[in-house]
Scaffold this motif. Structure first.
Motif: not given
Lengths: 818, 418, 164
Positions: A103, A213, A216, A241, C60, C62-64, C66-67, C75-78, C80, C91-92
């Motif tokens: 993830p 990071f 994705r 993006r 964290i 991971c945008s899962l 969102s997908i 909408h996710v912007v990750s 570090e 970590e993120r």
């Protein structure tokens, strides 16, 4: 079936493949996938991951498909129970100490380990011990971060460093369960090509620090584009993006890059979002500086040029284009100046290259089938890094010999079978001597730094070769030595026992395209010379101007004397990049009108009356022609509100009465295909995936050079050779660049004898002086050039080395202690 | 009792050239130089000599596989004797270095090799000095160098100390190490006979194998072939260790029953304990039960019994031993010595160690035994080099032969914790 | 005819019977908005982002979610994590986390996809508002636990943020 082919059966499918093919590749040809981690077609077999186990009839053990050559009547099975059990077992081992990071992992979504586990792996693990913990973020270099936990020790990266880069910078350390990827003494892994290990890593161990990071992989909008730095035009993918630049990955194209890109391509794109970008048009014509819509600025610029052309004649305006522009931009600009403004004062360079070659123009991939590569005055490592990898590939695999003829030592010398170093400034004489020897006459090599025997051994190499690729850098050849070189090429072409071709390797994105598009004072597109009035009229219409134009340096001179009134500079920075920098700024200031159409603020744009914004690579679509003559499509990825360059040029042309409507950049490409000889086959469709080699431009037979003329001028000072450095601190790689760790201090390379004479030692601070220009540098006494010369790599714009150069690029310098 | 290699082994100062020549040393050279090189290869083939390093590949055949007409060729003597239990080469190198040199000269002459290397195990630095001295003597006497004994044949021999890795005993890893690279096995094919050291044809032989060659040349192939069994000819040095009264190196005629070696030569079990198990060929081969003690000690019989002759180290275990501990000890060795190149070996050895350690410390579960067997199955014959298979051997065979030991330990420990 | 009258009365009584029966049973409706219904625990209402026991964000980035979102409303912007100044334990973390509540179909796939139980759909069901712009739920709208709930019900019965 030919002798070199083998027929075998894989999973009941009978296939015939060339001898020496690995089973895993053979299976791929019929769509059977054998999972792999450590195998990579460019790196060859290693067989350490054990993922590709298959069953082969008559063999007791399961075999690794990636190490096994196909054999006649071999029967391979990839889906038996035994194989499946082995695959599950191996994957269980691989995942044993691999963290469940998916993830957060940057590789997630495009990860071979993820995919293979999904397809072939066990659903569960029986491991109930504490997983091994290791360093999660070990910086291998400022741009690469290594996650040691994720590494599965497939050794792809270390093999890349060994086989492709040839320097073994990245190695496996320690043994057994503790083995890990690293460098000697924990030095940073900062070679010129280090970034490729990120692409080939089958897990998320080697990560791009820039992209770490940030997004994705499935969220990225990837556009298949080209690198816009050197003349290789490597294929790459630009990941974007929400209209923000995210990362760059390589995109294999064997005709161009062999699957690799250099670090400058990967991390040298911070300029896309630089603070220094020109975002809007501005004018100072009406007094104070003010911004205005691009459309109005284009119209104003076109009208102002026309007005001056009408008042003072078409000879009073000029255009300096850029070898970094796309074919479309270059074509439209020369069309604007020739057809609408009626002048031939068009140029893009300060060296004396002419379109066309007396021998075939080789594609870069031709190097692979050559048995001799002759590198003349070129330093591929610094100028065209991916060409360097290609040369290393053929030479280290024993497929070809390498001969180097240069005035400075380069990293290529390490691989060369013959390396000749002539004195700086003696190029023309050496080429003439070699040409004469080849023609059976006496070649004079006195006072050139190389001996007659050396010349003869080079000649022998040429004569014993079956196919030769000659790589020369016209930009490093001063004065008229390019002409002599072309004469030499035609002499080499006369060797009947050998096929040969040349690659004019000027280190600019579209140097070949600029020549082809006729951004030259004395040639129309396709290398049609002005002298051939009939051809010109047939090609470009009755009204095409036929009087010879001024070259770039001549334009600067005329600007200084006041004869040239207006100049349009597109994506070039003469104040820094042209020889004699300071004088050029003075000359440009004397112009009535200076229009600069550029991407980033430069010393030249500061002097301009009208500034037009250029979007440049990453934003605009267009085609470029690489050093091998391959035309490829460079797609934009980021969106911008500014009109693309070709549209701005088209707006200017429309203001002056041109009626052509271009809808997309391909409309211009279509016109190029129609109008430019050699580009007839170029179309959106034909260059889609791999690009297409254009037919080389027409070549005007040069005259045999006058040997007296090519005699180097005697002078007292040391002769200066300005060398290239890949990571120079310029407008593209600015202080905020991720590659800032690669910037180097200004260094002057001296020969031992000269250093002794001048009383200098390593590390001394000196000033290199020519005329009233001074450049500070540190002394390095090395065998980089012959006595009587100095090599000064251009490491930054501020350094101002081009101020030392004379108008034709030749200059003598004096070295004083600081 | 036939003694070939250990004939004069305890003679004083045998390591000096003078004493060695007294015992008939270097006599074979003249005989050999009188023959064609190919004749010697034929002789070695006829003698039925098999590699004594572990794999037991016919020696003469190996020499005849060298790529035709490719020169230079190299000879590497594999003196990287690191197998737990094995110490036969050490004794030869220590006491009779000239025998090896003589053997190497004969092999080089037969295979037309002009450069030989003795790759010594990293810990053998004292032997390296002895070897260096012996080489010096041989050079001084003209047995090495240019034009040996006026035959027109040149040979140089160099010693090379490894850096202490078991894997470098594997022939291709040895070549890598000798070339200055990481000691990792290479891909085969190409085999060393085609592309070995510096990509040139290379012969790699064990110390013991090369030491036998002078005897064959001196006494003839037939005489050697007469010793031993039908398929396993000659004698073998056996390092007997473990719970016996007299652990030592013994020279054994192949085909001698194991019982004879343990009870007659080595003096029987310590404290007259009961024999429980024995590992016939070094740590890399499966262990056998006490009831198999009458197996003849030769290549075929041991293979038929489910084990291998290997490098000839007979490790004897008495009834006080729990084989789980033996397996743990051996697996921890393989975990430590795995080079880390291939996944099953790198990860599998550690996993096995973790499980065995857990069983040993009383945290094991009944399912662990089956799990171990499955890991063994996933590792065996799926690793890059034989080290992975070697690591599997003690574990798989101990479960197979002594499953009761595992169960007993599991039960005892569970009883303790509950 | 009499027969018809009887039948009419009988049916009337049956109808009234139902009426009287319901007069004495507990009503199924509630007096909304004065009375609020307690929603089932697994009701899929408005989204929230959880925090872990240390007060760090669980998400964290991971945008899962969102997908997995069938309508693409997340909408996710990750970014570090800075080890000195952590936002999430990994970590993120998600620097931006936005859900378009108008587009959302409340299917709960995001909750199912989340590997760290960060995003949850909770029992809040009063989602009406007058302003469309307020329906872009940002991180600060979603990360309300374990802080005291910053939402209250206004006089119109709608959920609104206390301090915006």
């Amino acid at each position: 079936m030919a002798d070199n082919e083998v027929t075998l059966t894989i999973d009941d499918q009978t296939i015939t493949v060339p001898k020496g093919t690995k089973v895993v590749d053979a299976a791929k040809t019929v769509g059977i996938e054998i999972p792999v981690f450590c195998y990579h077609e460019k790196l060859g077999s290693l067989g350490c991951c054990r993922m590709c186990l298959v069953e082969v009839e008559k063999m007791p053990k399961l075999m690794t498909a990636c190490t096994m050559d196909v054999g006649p009547d071999m029967v391979v099975k990839t889906t038996t129970e035994r194989v499946e059990k082995a695959q599950k077992g191996v994957l269980e081992f691989t995942l044993l100490n691999h963290p469940l990071d998916c993830p957060v992992c940057d590789k997630g979504g495009e990860c071979p380990l993820q995919n293979n586990t999904f397809k072939y792996g066990p659903g569960d693990t029986r491991m109930d011990f504490q997983r091994a913990n290791n360093l999660k973020a070990a910086p291998l270099s400022p741009v690469i971060t290594l996650d040691r936990e994720r590494c599965i020790a497939c050794q792809r990266c270390t093999r890349y460093s060994e086989v492709i880069e040839q320097d073994r910078a990245l190695v496996m350390l320690n043994r057994g369960f503790h083995n890990e990827v690293g460098t000697f003494n924990n030095e940073p892994y900062d070679t010129r090509f280090s970034g490729n290990v990120i692409d080939i890593c089958p897990v998320g161990a080697l990560t791009n620090t820039q992209f770490r990071f940030k997004a994705r992989t499935w969220d990225l909008t990837n556009s298949d584009t080209l690198c816009a730095h050197c003349g290789c035009n490597c294929n790459m993918t630009l990941g974007v993006r929400t209209n923000k630049f995210m990362r760059i990955e390589s995109r294999p194209n064997d005709y161009v890059d062999d699957g690799w890109i250099c670090d400058k391509a990967r991390w040298g794109y911070d300029f896309l979002e630089s603070k220094n970008r020109i975002m809007e048009a501005r004018t100072t014509l009406d007094g104070a500086s003010k911004t205005l819509p691009v459309k109005d600025a284009a119209a104003q610029a076109a009208n102002a040029l026309k007005k001056i052309a009408d008042e003072h004649g078409p000879g009073s305006i000029g255009f300096i284009g850029s070898p970094y522009g796309t074919n479309e931009e270059l074509y439209l600009y020369q069309k604007l100046f020739r057809q609408q403004l009626g002048t031939n004062n068009i140029d893009h360079k300060v060296y004396a290259e002419t379109p066309g070659l007396p021998i075939p123009h080789y594609d870069v991939s031709e190097i692979e089938t050559s048995d001799l590569v002759l590198v003349i005055a070129s330093d591929p490592t610094e100028e065209l890094p991916i060409l360097d990898l290609r040369i290393k590939k053929v030479v280290t695999r024993g497929n070809a010999k390498l001969a180097v003829l240069n005035d400075q030592s380069t990293l290529m010398d390490r691989y060369a079978h013959l390396s000749l170093r002539y004195d700086i400034g003696a190029a023309a004489q050496v080429f003439a001597a070699l040409a004469n020897t080849l023609a059976g006459e006496k070649g004079e090599v006195q006072d050139t730094g190389i001996t007659g025997e050396q010349l003869n051994s080079l000649m022998d190499m040429l004569k014993s070769s079956k196919k030769t690729t000659i790589i020369y850098n016209p930009a490093a050849l001063t004065g008229q030595s390019v002409d002599v070189l072309k004469h030499l090429l035609s002499e080499i072409g006369k060797i009947s026992s050998m096929e040969c071709g040349a690659i004019p390797a000027a280190p600019y994105t579209n140097a070949v395209g600029a020549l082809d598009m006729g951004v030259l004072p004395n040639y129309y597109p396709g290398g049609v010379p002005l002298a051939d009035a009939e051809a010109v009229k047939q090609q470009s219409g009755e009204n095409s101007p036929l009087e010879a134009g001024l070259s770039a340096m001549e334009m600067i001179e005329k600007a200084n004397s006041g004869e040239l009134k207006a100049l349009l500079v597109h994506r070039a920075n003469p104040v820094v990049d042209f020889p004699g920098s300071k004088k050029i700024a003075d000359a440009l200031k004397k112009l009535d009108l200076l229009i600069v159409h550029d991407m980033l603020e430069t010393e030249t744009s500061q002097l301009a009356g009208i500034v037009l914004p250029s979007n440049g690579p990453g934003h605009d679509d267009g085609t470029t022609t690489n050093i091998g003559g391959r035309v490829q499509f460079r797609k934009g990825g980021l969106k911008t509100t500014n009109a693309p360059d070709w549209k701005i040029i088209s707006m200017m042309a429309k203001t002056l009465g041109d009626e052509t409507d271009y809808i997309t950049s391909f409309s211009v490409t279509d016109e190029i295909a129609k109008m430019v000889p050699g580009y007839g086959d170029i179309s959106k469709k034909s260059i889609k995936k791999m690009g297409l080699a254009r037919t080389a431009a027409q070549y005007q037979n040069g005259t045999k050079p006058d040997s007296a003329k090519s005699q180097p001028a005697k002078s007292d000072g040391l002769k200066l050779r300005i060398a290239s450095y890949l990571f120079a601190h310029d407008k593209i790689l600015d202080a905020d660049s991720r590659l800032a760790h690669q910037f180097k201090p200004s260094t002057v390379h001296l020969h031992e004898d000269d250093a002794k004479k001048l009383g200098l030692k390593n590390g001394d601070d000196v000033i290199v002086v020519s005329g009233d220009t001074q450049v500070r540098a540190e002394v390095e006494i090395s065998g980089k050039c012959n006595p009587g010369g100095v090599v000064l790599p251009r490491i930054s714009d501020e350094q101002g080395v081009l101020g030392l150069a004379g108008a034709d690029g030749i200059s003598s310098v004096e070295i004083r202690k600081a | 009792m036939t003694q070939i290699l250990f004939k004069d082994i305890n003679k004083k100062d045998l390591h000096t050239l003078a004493v060695y020549e007294e015992t008939g040393g270097y006599k074979s050279l003249k005989k050999a130089f009188a023959k064609e090189p190919d004749e010697i290869i034929e002789m070695v083939k006829a003698s039925g000599l098999r590699g004594r390093g572990g794999a037991g590949f016919p020696c003469g055949l190996k020499w005849s596989f060298l790529a035709k007409d490719v020169f230079p060729r190299y000879l590497c003597c594999n003196a990287d004797e690191s197998e737990p239990g094995t110490c036969k080469d050490r004794e030869l190198l220590l006491k009779n270095p000239h025998l090896l040199i003589e053997g190497m000269i004969l092999c080089s002459y037969a295979c037309r090799i002009e450069t030989g290397y003795i790759y010594l195990r990293g810990e053998f630095y004292d032997l390296c000095e002895i070897m260096e001295k012996a080489l010096e003597e041989a050079y001084a006497k003209g047995y090495l160098g240019k034009n040996i004994l006026g035959s027109g044949f040149d040979l140089d021999i160099h010693t090379h100390l490894g850096a202490g890795a078991y894997i470098c005993g594997e022939e291709s890893a040895l070549l890598n190490s000798l070339e200055g690279m990481r000691g990792e096995p290479r891909m085969k094919p190409p085999f060393p006979a085609v592309q070995g050291l510096y990509a040139k044809p290379t012969v790699i032989n064990n110390v013991e194998t090369l030491c036998v060659v002078p005897y064959i040349v001196n006494e003839g192939a037939e005489k050697y072939a007469a010793i031993g069994t039908e398929k396993s000819k000659g004698t073998k040095l056996v390092s007997v260790s473990g719970h016996v009264k007299k652990p030592a190196n013994y020279e054994v005629v192949l085909g001698t029953p194991v019982r004879e070696i343990i009870y007659d030569m080595a003096g029987g079990m310590r404290d007259d304990n009961q024999l429980k198990a024995f590992i016939p060929g070094g740590s890399s081969v499966p262990m056998l039960r006490a009831d198999q003690v009458d197996t003849p000690y030769d290549y075929e019989s041991l293979q038929a019994a489910g084990s291998m002759l290997g490098s000839g180290a007979l490790i004897v275990l008495d009834h006080t031993v729990n084989v789980v501990e033996t397996s743990l000890r051996l697996v921890s060795f393989y975990m430590h010595e795995s080079c880390g190149k291939c996944t099953p070996c790198r990860e599998g050895t550690r996993w096995m160690w973790q499980i065995l350690h857990q069983i040993q410390t009383g945290k094991g579960e009944a399912a662990h035994v089956e799990e171990l067997l499955d890991i063994c199955d996933n590792m065996s014959f799926k690793c890059f080099c034989p080290l992975g298979d070697a690591a599997v051997a003690p574990v798989a065979s101990s479960i197979q032969n002594f499953r009761a030991d595992y169960e007993e330990l599991l039960q005892r420990m569970t009883a303790n914790t509950v | 005819m009499i027969q018809g009258a009887f039948a009419g009365i009988k049916n009337l009584l049956i109808g009234l019977g139902v009426t009287f029966k319901n007069m004495v049973t507990k009503p199924v409706t509630v007096q909304y908005p004065e009375v609020k219904r307690t929603m089932p625990e697994r009701y899929r209402g408005r989204h929230f982002l959880n925090r872990d026991e240390n007060g760090l964000e669980r998400c964290i980035g991971c945008s899962l979610c969102s997908i997995n979102c069938p309508v693409g409303c997340i909408h996710v912007v990750s970014a570090e994590n800075d080890p000195e100044n952590r936002v999430s334990p990994g970590e993120r973390y998600a620097a931006v986390y936005e859900i378009n509540l108008l587009r959302c179909i409340y299917c709960g796939y995001c909750e199912e996809a989340c590997p760290v139980d960060a995003v949850v759909l909770r029992e809040h069901y009063e989602l009406a508002d007058y302003d469309r712009d307020k329906y872009i739920a940002t991180k600060e709208d979603l990360l309300v636990y374990p802080k005291p709930n910053e939402f209250r019900v206004n006089i119109l019965g709608n959920t609104e943020r206390v301090n915006r």
